[in-house]
Design a protein around this motif. Sequence first.
Motif, PDB file in Angstrom:
ATOM      1  N   SER A  32       3.913 -13.836  -1.929  1.00  0.00           N
ATOM      2  CA  SER A  32       3.436 -12.778  -1.033  1.00  0.00           C
ATOM      3  C   SER A  32       4.563 -11.812  -0.674  1.00  0.00           C
ATOM      4  O   SER A  32       4.320 -10.616  -0.538  1.00  0.00           O
ATOM      5  CB  SER A  32       2.796 -13.373   0.220  1.00  0.00           C
ATOM      6  N   ASN A  36       4.266  -7.928  -1.826  1.00  0.00           N
ATOM      7  CA  ASN A  36       4.049  -6.996  -0.714  1.00  0.00           C
ATOM      8  C   ASN A  36       5.283  -6.265  -0.217  1.00  0.00           C
ATOM      9  O   ASN A  36       5.153  -5.337   0.571  1.00  0.00           O
ATOM     10  CB  ASN A  36       3.419  -7.736   0.471  1.00  0.00           C
ATOM     11  N   THR A  46      -0.903   0.687   0.787  1.00  0.00           N
ATOM     12  CA  THR A  46      -2.141  -0.028   0.474  1.00  0.00           C
ATOM     13  C   THR A  46      -1.800  -1.303  -0.281  1.00  0.00           C
ATOM     14  O   THR A  46      -1.138  -1.235  -1.301  1.00  0.00           O
ATOM     15  CB  THR A  46      -3.044   0.817  -0.442  1.00  0.00           C
ATOM     16  N   PRO A  47      -2.246  -2.438   0.215  1.00  0.00           N
ATOM     17  CA  PRO A  47      -1.912  -3.693  -0.473  1.00  0.00           C
ATOM     18  C   PRO A  47      -2.644  -3.818  -1.807  1.00  0.00           C
ATOM     19  O   PRO A  47      -3.777  -3.372  -1.945  1.00  0.00           O
ATOM     20  CB  PRO A  47      -2.361  -4.780   0.497  1.00  0.00           C
ATOM     21  N   SER A  48      -1.989  -4.430  -2.740  1.00  0.00           N
ATOM     22  CA  SER A  48      -2.621  -4.693  -4.035  1.00  0.00           C
ATOM     23  C   SER A  48      -3.506  -5.936  -3.898  1.00  0.00           C
ATOM     24  O   SER A  48      -3.419  -6.684  -2.921  1.00  0.00           O
ATOM     25  CB  SER A  48      -1.551  -4.916  -5.101  1.00  0.00           C
ATOM     26  N   GLY A  51      -1.308  -8.957  -3.817  1.00  0.00           N
ATOM     27  CA  GLY A  51      -0.637  -9.016  -2.522  1.00  0.00           C
ATOM     28  C   GLY A  51      -1.546  -9.547  -1.429  1.00  0.00           C
ATOM     29  O   GLY A  51      -1.158 -10.391  -0.622  1.00  0.00           O
ATOM     30  N   ALA A  52      -2.793  -9.063  -1.408  1.00  0.00           N
ATOM     31  CA  ALA A  52      -3.756  -9.544  -0.412  1.00  0.00           C
ATOM     32  C   ALA A  52      -4.097 -11.014  -0.661  1.00  0.00           C
ATOM     33  O   ALA A  52      -4.155 -11.809   0.279  1.00  0.00           O
ATOM     34  CB  ALA A  52      -5.017  -8.690  -0.451  1.00  0.00           C
ATOM     35  N   SER A  55      -1.161 -13.195   0.389  1.00  0.00           N
ATOM     36  CA  SER A  55      -1.035 -13.212   1.845  1.00  0.00           C
ATOM     37  C   SER A  55      -2.031 -14.182   2.458  1.00  0.00           C
ATOM     38  O   SER A  55      -1.673 -14.993   3.319  1.00  0.00           O
ATOM     39  CB  SER A  55      -1.266 -11.809   2.424  1.00  0.00           C
ATOM     40  N   SER A 121       1.466  -8.395   4.922  1.00  0.00           N
ATOM     41  CA  SER A 121       1.063  -7.023   4.606  1.00  0.00           C
ATOM     42  C   SER A 121      -0.279  -6.952   3.902  1.00  0.00           C
ATOM     43  O   SER A 121      -0.943  -5.924   3.945  1.00  0.00           O
ATOM     44  CB  SER A 121       2.126  -6.347   3.744  1.00  0.00           C
ATOM     45  N   GLY A 122      -0.685  -8.002   3.241  1.00  0.00           N
ATOM     46  CA  GLY A 122      -1.960  -7.978   2.538  1.00  0.00           C
ATOM     47  C   GLY A 122      -3.143  -8.440   3.375  1.00  0.00           C
ATOM     48  O   GLY A 122      -4.259  -8.466   2.882  1.00  0.00           O
TER      49      GLY A 122
END
Length: 159
Positions: A32, A36, A46-48, A51-52, A55, A121-122
Motif C-alpha cells: 500500500s 500510494n 486519485t488512488p489507483s 492502491g485502493a 489500502s 490514501s486508497g
Amino acid sequence: MSLRQKLLAVKADWEKWEDGLMIAITAFFAASIAANVGLFFSVRKTPSVPGAAFSWLYVVSWFAGALLLRNRAAWVRAVRAVRWAAVGAILLGIAAGAGGGMGLLSALCVMPYAVLVSPYSGLSQPAWVSYFLPLVQAAAASLLSRRLRRKRTDRPGDD
C-alpha cells in the motif's frame, strides 16, 4: 474432511497461521505504501485500483491481526512502534505545513508523513481517515502492549 477437523488442524498449526498473518500484514503495508506514495506528490491525488485494494487489505488485515495476534509480543511491539511513528509523522507534516515554507527542514518533515500516511490514501478522500486511523491503531497497539505486560506480570513463569 469435515469443518470441525479442518478447524482442529488449523488450531494445531496455529503458530504457522500466525506467522502467515504477520507476513501478510507486512506485505499489505509495504504494497500500500508502494502503490500510494506517489499520490502524495501527484496533482490529481486519485488512488489507483491496486492502491485502493492494498489500502483496504492492509486496514482489514491489521485489525484482524490486532485480534488474532494479541499474544505475540514481537508483533505488538513492532505495530506499536510503527503506528506511533505514523502519528509523529502526521504531527511533523502538520508542523511543516503550518510553517508555510517548503525549505529543506519542511521537506524532511514531510517525507515521513508521505510514507506513513500513504497506506490510507486508497481508502477514501476525507482527510480524517489519514489522521484518525493511525491514531486509533496507535491507541489499540498501546492497549495491546499494556494487556500483554499485565498478562506477563500475572503469570511470571509462563512464557
